[in-house]
Design a protein around this motif. Structure first.
Motif, PDB file in Angstrom:
ATOM      1  N   TYR A   1       8.767 -30.894  10.181  1.00 46.61           N
ATOM      2  CA  TYR A   1       7.789 -30.423   9.200  1.00 46.61           C
ATOM      3  C   TYR A   1       8.100 -30.515   7.750  1.00 46.61           C
ATOM      4  CZ  TYR A   1       4.196 -27.237   7.087  1.00 46.61           C
ATOM      5  OH  TYR A   1       3.337 -26.629   6.339  1.00 46.61           O
ATOM      6  N   GLU A   2       9.172 -30.407   7.312  1.00 42.16           N
ATOM      7  CA  GLU A   2       9.563 -30.147   5.876  1.00 42.16           C
ATOM      8  C   GLU A   2       9.844 -31.848   5.468  1.00 42.16           C
ATOM      9  OE1 GLU A   2      13.285 -27.967   5.892  1.00 42.16           O
ATOM     10  OE2 GLU A   2      12.300 -26.015   5.879  1.00 42.16           O
ATOM     11  N   LYS A   3      10.110 -32.741   6.432  1.00 39.64           N
ATOM     12  CA  LYS A   3      10.366 -34.030   5.847  1.00 39.64           C
ATOM     13  C   LYS A   3       9.028 -34.493   5.925  1.00 39.64           C
ATOM     14  CE  LYS A   3      12.358 -38.345   7.793  1.00 39.64           C
ATOM     15  NZ  LYS A   3      12.814 -38.948   8.858  1.00 39.64           N
ATOM     16  N   ALA A   4       7.992 -34.303   6.675  1.00 38.84           N
ATOM     17  CA  ALA A   4       6.677 -34.738   6.610  1.00 38.84           C
ATOM     18  C   ALA A   4       6.043 -34.230   5.030  1.00 38.84           C
ATOM     19  CB  ALA A   4       5.821 -34.128   7.651  1.00 38.84           C
ATOM     20  N   GLN A   5       6.311 -32.954   4.926  1.00 40.54           N
ATOM     21  CA  GLN A   5       5.697 -32.400   3.557  1.00 40.54           C
ATOM     22  C   GLN A   5       6.245 -33.243   2.347  1.00 40.54           C
ATOM     23  OE1 GLN A   5       6.614 -28.177   3.554  1.00 40.54           O
ATOM     24  NE2 GLN A   5       4.304 -27.854   3.857  1.00 40.54           N
ATOM     25  N   ALA A   6       7.636 -33.359   2.283  1.00 40.96           N
ATOM     26  CA  ALA A   6       8.252 -34.134   1.257  1.00 40.96           C
ATOM     27  C   ALA A   6       7.708 -35.582   1.194  1.00 40.96           C
ATOM     28  CB  ALA A   6       9.829 -34.377   1.437  1.00 40.96           C
ATOM     29  N   GLN A   7       7.307 -36.030   2.302  1.00 41.58           N
ATOM     30  CA  GLN A   7       6.834 -37.578   2.332  1.00 41.58           C
ATOM     31  C   GLN A   7       5.515 -37.429   1.653  1.00 41.58           C
ATOM     32  OE1 GLN A   7       6.925 -39.030   6.236  1.00 41.58           O
ATOM     33  NE2 GLN A   7       9.232 -39.681   5.996  1.00 41.58           N
ATOM     34  N   GLU A   8       4.433 -36.584   1.959  1.00 45.80           N
ATOM     35  CA  GLU A   8       3.036 -36.290   1.540  1.00 45.80           C
ATOM     36  C   GLU A   8       3.291 -36.189   0.050  1.00 45.80           C
ATOM     37  OE1 GLU A   8      -0.679 -35.873   1.954  1.00 45.80           O
ATOM     38  OE2 GLU A   8       0.520 -36.479   3.684  1.00 45.80           O
TER      39      GLU A   8
END
Length: 163
Positions: free
Chosen positions: A31-38
């Motif tokens: 989840y944190e990785k997806a937020q950082a990419q966004e």
């Protein structure tokens, strides 16, 4: 042998059930990785500006023209013969259909009293007498006459094209 079989089965069950559990920390990391990419994508893309739209200029109703499309008006094609009247043209406005000639003559008399040059035509294909209020060479004039008759006393008026 029986005890060892039960012990091995229990051990296999414990290993199988404990090994399938997913870790909450693994979900959190994804989840944190997806937020950082966004966030990174949002920073890289320039902010889109709303398009500028020029206002429409409206014209008063007196400046607009309306053109009638008479091609879409339905017309029945029938071969009829004139029984009583001055003569039929290509397009006629029928205000009544009767199987008895006397009924057609009665409506013809009412129309003549109202100022129409009413005529009676016979369709031998279905043995019907057609009472015609008006007749025209062009479809546009016939449509206008039919609309006037429909607005008045003859709501069921229709167009006939004489084959």
């Amino acid at each position: 042998m029986n005890k060892s079989l039960v012990f091995c089965t229990g051990l296999c069950l414990v290993l199988a059930l404990s090994g399938c559990k997913s870790k909450e920390s693994a979900y959190r990391k994804a989840y944190e990785k997806a937020q950082a990419q966004e966030e990174q994508r949002a920073q890289e893309e320039p902010q889109a500006q709303a398009p500028v739209v020029t206002p429409l200029e409206t014209a008063p109703a007196s400046q607009t023209t309306v053109k009638d499309n008479y091609d879409n008006v339905s017309v029945r094609n029938e071969s009829v013969t004139l029984i009583n009247g001055a003569g039929l043209k290509a397009f006629s406005v029928v205000v009544g259909s009767f199987s008895l000639k006397a009924n057609a003559e009665g409506l013809q008399g009412q129309l003549k009293n109202a100022g129409y040059d009413a005529q009676i035509a016979f369709n031998p294909a279905n043995s019907m007498y057609r009472v015609i209020a008006t007749t025209f060479d062009d479809k546009g004039s016939a449509v206008q006459s039919r609309n006037q008759l429909r607005a008045g006393k003859y709501a069921d008026a229709w167009l006939l094209y004489n084959k």
